[in-house]
Write a protein that holds these residues in place. Sequence first.
Motif, short mmCIF file in Angstrom:
data_model
loop_
_atom_site.label_atom_id
_atom_site.label_comp_id
_atom_site.label_asym_id
_atom_site.label_seq_id
_atom_site.Cartn_x
_atom_site.Cartn_y
_atom_site.Cartn_z
N PHE A 58 6.20 11.72 107.88
CA PHE A 58 5.13 12.49 108.49
C PHE A 58 4.12 12.85 107.40
CE2 PHE A 58 9.16 13.35 110.48
CZ PHE A 58 8.91 13.34 111.84
N LEU A 59 2.92 13.22 107.82
CA LEU A 59 1.93 13.70 106.86
C LEU A 59 2.11 15.19 106.65
CD1 LEU A 59 -1.33 11.87 108.01
CD2 LEU A 59 0.26 11.22 106.19
N GLY A 60 1.97 15.64 105.40
CA GLY A 60 2.09 17.05 105.08
C GLY A 60 0.98 17.46 104.12
N LYS A 61 0.59 18.73 104.17
CA LYS A 61 -0.46 19.22 103.28
C LYS A 61 -0.03 19.08 101.82
CE LYS A 61 -2.23 22.65 106.58
NZ LYS A 61 -2.50 24.09 106.81
N ALA A 62 -0.95 18.57 101.00
CA ALA A 62 -0.63 18.34 99.59
C ALA A 62 -0.23 19.62 98.87
CB ALA A 62 -1.83 17.69 98.89
N GLU A 63 -0.83 20.75 99.29
CA GLU A 63 -0.53 22.01 98.59
C GLU A 63 0.92 22.44 98.76
OE1 GLU A 63 -3.27 23.17 102.17
OE2 GLU A 63 -3.02 21.50 100.74
N TYR A 64 1.59 21.91 99.80
CA TYR A 64 3.01 22.24 99.97
C TYR A 64 3.86 21.67 98.85
CZ TYR A 64 2.00 23.62 104.83
OH TYR A 64 1.53 24.23 105.97
N PHE A 65 3.33 20.67 98.15
CA PHE A 65 4.10 19.98 97.13
C PHE A 65 3.73 20.41 95.72
CE2 PHE A 65 4.15 17.43 100.92
CZ PHE A 65 5.39 16.83 100.95
N THR A 66 2.86 21.36 95.60
CA THR A 66 2.37 21.75 94.28
C THR A 66 2.87 23.11 93.83
OG1 THR A 66 0.34 22.63 95.28
CG2 THR A 66 0.30 20.33 94.52
N GLY A 67 3.84 23.67 94.53
CA GLY A 67 4.37 24.96 94.15
C GLY A 67 5.04 24.91 92.78
N THR A 68 4.99 26.01 92.08
CA THR A 68 5.60 26.08 90.75
C THR A 68 6.89 26.88 90.79
OG1 THR A 68 4.27 28.04 90.22
CG2 THR A 68 3.35 25.89 89.62
N GLY A 69 7.65 26.78 89.72
CA GLY A 69 8.90 27.52 89.65
C GLY A 69 9.99 26.84 90.46
N LEU A 70 11.18 27.40 90.39
CA LEU A 70 12.33 26.82 91.07
C LEU A 70 12.13 26.78 92.58
CD1 LEU A 70 15.20 25.72 90.88
CD2 LEU A 70 16.04 28.08 91.00
N ARG A 71 11.57 27.86 93.13
CA ARG A 71 11.38 27.92 94.57
C ARG A 71 10.37 26.87 95.05
NH1 ARG A 71 9.58 33.38 97.96
NH2 ARG A 71 9.58 32.41 100.03
N GLY A 72 9.27 26.73 94.31
CA GLY A 72 8.25 25.76 94.68
C GLY A 72 8.77 24.33 94.61
N ARG A 73 9.52 24.04 93.55
CA ARG A 73 10.07 22.68 93.41
C ARG A 73 11.12 22.39 94.47
NH1 ARG A 73 9.89 24.22 87.93
NH2 ARG A 73 12.15 24.59 87.91
N ALA A 74 11.92 23.40 94.80
CA ALA A 74 12.95 23.22 95.82
C ALA A 74 12.31 22.96 97.19
CB ALA A 74 13.85 24.45 95.88
N PHE A 75 11.22 23.69 97.48
CA PHE A 75 10.54 23.50 98.76
C PHE A 75 9.92 22.11 98.85
CE2 PHE A 75 6.76 24.32 101.60
CZ PHE A 75 7.50 24.46 102.75
N ALA A 76 9.30 21.65 97.76
CA ALA A 76 8.71 20.32 97.73
C ALA A 76 9.79 19.25 97.91
CB ALA A 76 7.96 20.10 96.42
#
Length: 220
Positions: A58-76
């Motif tokens: 599926f297509l997803g917003k690019a900003e969802y993949f740019t999170g920093t830290g452990l939480r951001g990387r885990a979400f991506a």
Amino acid sequence: MHLVVRWLLAPFVRFLYRPVVHGAERVPRFGPVIIAANHRAAVDTAVIALTAGRPVSFLGKAEYFTGTGLRGRAFASFLSALGYVPVDRANAKAGLAALEAARGVLDDGGAFAIYPEGTRSLDGRLHRGHTGVATLALSTGAPVVPVALIGTERVQPVGARFPRLRRVTVHFGEPLDFSRYEGLEGSGMIRRAVTDEIMDAIAGLSHQEYVDTYHERPAA
């Protein structure tokens, strides 16, 4: 993360919600395929991913993949495991970028899901489809499987933060082959005809009232 989603999360969610699925065997198990569905709720993507019988992108917003830290990387990582492909929607050429990302999935022999209406239906009706789905089908030769999602709006109504326990029904239709239009993807009339045929198939499965006008995106 892929293993967690496939072997732990997916079976648990299917057990919890017990979706009623018709025609999943109509989704080709191998090769490129476009899954075109109506769009009623934010959970539609998860429902398709859990019932299609094969990995779906599926297509997803690019900003969802740019999170920093452990939480951001885990979400991506979690979104990637679900099959999301990042696209920068803020870019002036976002539409072209989205089509190119989808083509990449199909050229690699994958399954790609798209909502031709372009946004969730807030009035419960099925609205006119945008021709991007036809562009993909005609330019890649991939068959299109129409899908009707019924009841997902009760799982996560507009404004609800968390999904509710409601049963949903998923109807997979017969694959649509548009090879008869090979070489005609440059024709706007052909793209509209193909899109209308896909929307007609979705309407037949969902039994929604069809409206021949585009659904406006909700205000941000």
